[in-house]
Design a protein around this motif. Sequence first.
Motif, PDB file in Angstrom:
ATOM      1  N   GLU A   1       0.827  -1.199   0.000  1.00 47.80           N
ATOM      2  CA  GLU A   1       0.000   0.000   0.000  1.00 47.80           C
ATOM      3  C   GLU A   1       0.865   1.255   0.000  1.00 47.80           C
ATOM      4  O   GLU A   1       2.081   1.200   0.235  1.00 47.80           O
ATOM      5  CB  GLU A   1      -0.941  -0.018   1.208  1.00 47.80           C
ATOM      6  N   VAL A   2       0.226   2.394  -0.242  1.00 47.62           N
ATOM      7  CA  VAL A   2       0.930   3.669  -0.340  1.00 47.62           C
ATOM      8  C   VAL A   2       0.825   4.412   0.987  1.00 47.62           C
ATOM      9  O   VAL A   2      -0.255   4.477   1.580  1.00 47.62           O
ATOM     10  CB  VAL A   2       0.329   4.544  -1.464  1.00 47.62           C
ATOM     11  N   LEU A   3       1.962   4.952   1.462  1.00 46.72           N
ATOM     12  CA  LEU A   3       1.927   5.854   2.608  1.00 46.72           C
ATOM     13  C   LEU A   3       1.799   7.276   2.064  1.00 46.72           C
ATOM     14  O   LEU A   3       2.792   7.910   1.706  1.00 46.72           O
ATOM     15  CB  LEU A   3       3.188   5.713   3.456  1.00 46.72           C
ATOM     16  N   ALA A   4       0.584   7.751   1.945  1.00 45.45           N
ATOM     17  CA  ALA A   4       0.312   9.065   1.360  1.00 45.45           C
ATOM     18  C   ALA A   4       0.471  10.123   2.448  1.00 45.45           C
ATOM     19  O   ALA A   4      -0.416  10.321   3.278  1.00 45.45           O
ATOM     20  CB  ALA A   4      -1.091   9.100   0.769  1.00 45.45           C
ATOM     21  N   PHE A   5       1.598  10.803   2.455  1.00 41.56           N
ATOM     22  CA  PHE A   5       1.879  11.781   3.504  1.00 41.56           C
ATOM     23  C   PHE A   5       2.066  13.170   2.900  1.00 41.56           C
ATOM     24  O   PHE A   5       2.375  13.331   1.710  1.00 41.56           O
ATOM     25  CB  PHE A   5       3.137  11.389   4.279  1.00 41.56           C
ATOM     26  N   LEU A   6       1.883  14.171   3.737  1.00 38.91           N
ATOM     27  CA  LEU A   6       2.206  15.548   3.395  1.00 38.91           C
ATOM     28  C   LEU A   6       3.532  15.902   4.044  1.00 38.91           C
ATOM     29  O   LEU A   6       3.794  15.493   5.177  1.00 38.91           O
ATOM     30  CB  LEU A   6       1.108  16.493   3.908  1.00 38.91           C
ATOM     31  N   PRO A   7       4.395  16.652   3.357  1.00 41.46           N
ATOM     32  CA  PRO A   7       5.632  17.082   3.995  1.00 41.46           C
ATOM     33  C   PRO A   7       5.345  17.804   5.309  1.00 41.46           C
ATOM     34  O   PRO A   7       4.488  18.691   5.366  1.00 41.46           O
ATOM     35  CB  PRO A   7       6.234  18.040   2.959  1.00 41.46           C
ATOM     36  N   GLY A   8       6.050  17.386   6.358  1.00 40.44           N
ATOM     37  CA  GLY A   8       5.813  17.919   7.694  1.00 40.44           C
ATOM     38  C   GLY A   8       5.112  16.944   8.617  1.00 40.44           C
ATOM     39  O   GLY A   8       5.085  17.150   9.827  1.00 40.44           O
ATOM     40  N   GLN A   9       4.542  15.872   8.056  1.00 41.22           N
ATOM     41  CA  GLN A   9       3.875  14.880   8.896  1.00 41.22           C
ATOM     42  C   GLN A   9       4.885  13.858   9.438  1.00 41.22           C
ATOM     43  O   GLN A   9       6.052  13.843   9.057  1.00 41.22           O
ATOM     44  CB  GLN A   9       2.781  14.168   8.088  1.00 41.22           C
ATOM     45  N   PHE A  10       4.395  13.015  10.360  1.00 41.50           N
ATOM     46  CA  PHE A  10       5.263  12.032  11.000  1.00 41.50           C
ATOM     47  C   PHE A  10       4.596  10.668  11.029  1.00 41.50           C
ATOM     48  O   PHE A  10       3.383  10.537  10.836  1.00 41.50           O
ATOM     49  CB  PHE A  10       5.629  12.470  12.426  1.00 41.50           C
ATOM     50  N   VAL A  11       5.432   9.656  11.248  1.00 38.05           N
ATOM     51  CA  VAL A  11       4.932   8.303  11.496  1.00 38.05           C
ATOM     52  C   VAL A  11       5.239   7.939  12.938  1.00 38.05           C
ATOM     53  O   VAL A  11       6.126   8.517  13.577  1.00 38.05           O
ATOM     54  CB  VAL A  11       5.571   7.264  10.553  1.00 38.05           C
ATOM     55  N   GLN A  12       4.490   6.982  13.455  1.00 34.97           N
ATOM     56  CA  GLN A  12       4.776   6.418  14.767  1.00 34.97           C
ATOM     57  C   GLN A  12       5.303   4.998  14.589  1.00 34.97           C
ATOM     58  O   GLN A  12       4.757   4.219  13.802  1.00 34.97           O
ATOM     59  CB  GLN A  12       3.529   6.409  15.646  1.00 34.97           C
TER      60      GLN A  12
END
Length: 249
Positions: A30-41
Amino acid sequence: MPKHFPLRLVGSRMLAPSVRHLVFQRDDGEVLAFLPGQFVQVHFHYPDGTPTKRSYSIATSDGRPQDADSPVEIAVSYVTGGAATALFESLSVGDRIEASGPFGRFCLMPPDRNARYLLVATGTGVTPYRAMLPQLEALHAERGVEVVLLFGARSPQELLYGDEFIAFAESRPWFRFVPCYSREAAAPPRPDDRRGYVQDALAEFAPDAERDIAYLCGNPNMVDAAFEVLKVAGLPVPHIRREKYVSSK
């Protein structure tokens, strides 16, 4: 409950004596659709089996359309005796970790019409700005936005992604990269190098309520001090966006 997914380590390198850059790929197709500035845990367990998690800003800056093969890059500070440090130190290429996300709103906002961004960071707080570089370039092309990135580090050895930011600035007159060294300066110094704490260098760039939006990320003491400098300069609170990084064991 956020959905958990596997990340597989595909590469890593040391950025500084105690900071490691890690490159993962999402390993479930699957795709990790993120916006610049976001984070993962990142989710894991203490030695006694108690579940815990740590948050890491996404540092990916390739600017490509996101797909299932897109890299997920983070920077991890090693803390002596830290449980997360033990996890990441033990990882080899091909190993998996469990993650969730993306989360967070420390992002560039489409409605903004400012003329300049003041980006301020210490330590791994600079990682979201690395992810923002393609977006900032697009904003400059679209409406002529300018950027000043002030990055506080104790020494040149701790200037995370410094070579990348310097190269980006040298080819783009609208982007200034200003390292602020609190202990040991670079030799030879660059024209935009500064000595002292990053929050003390802010006033030199004349923060302006009419044209600036500021982002502050990193050490809580720096974030609080820089926030006060910007408020005194007249920036409205909605134009000062903050994210504090606190080390956990």
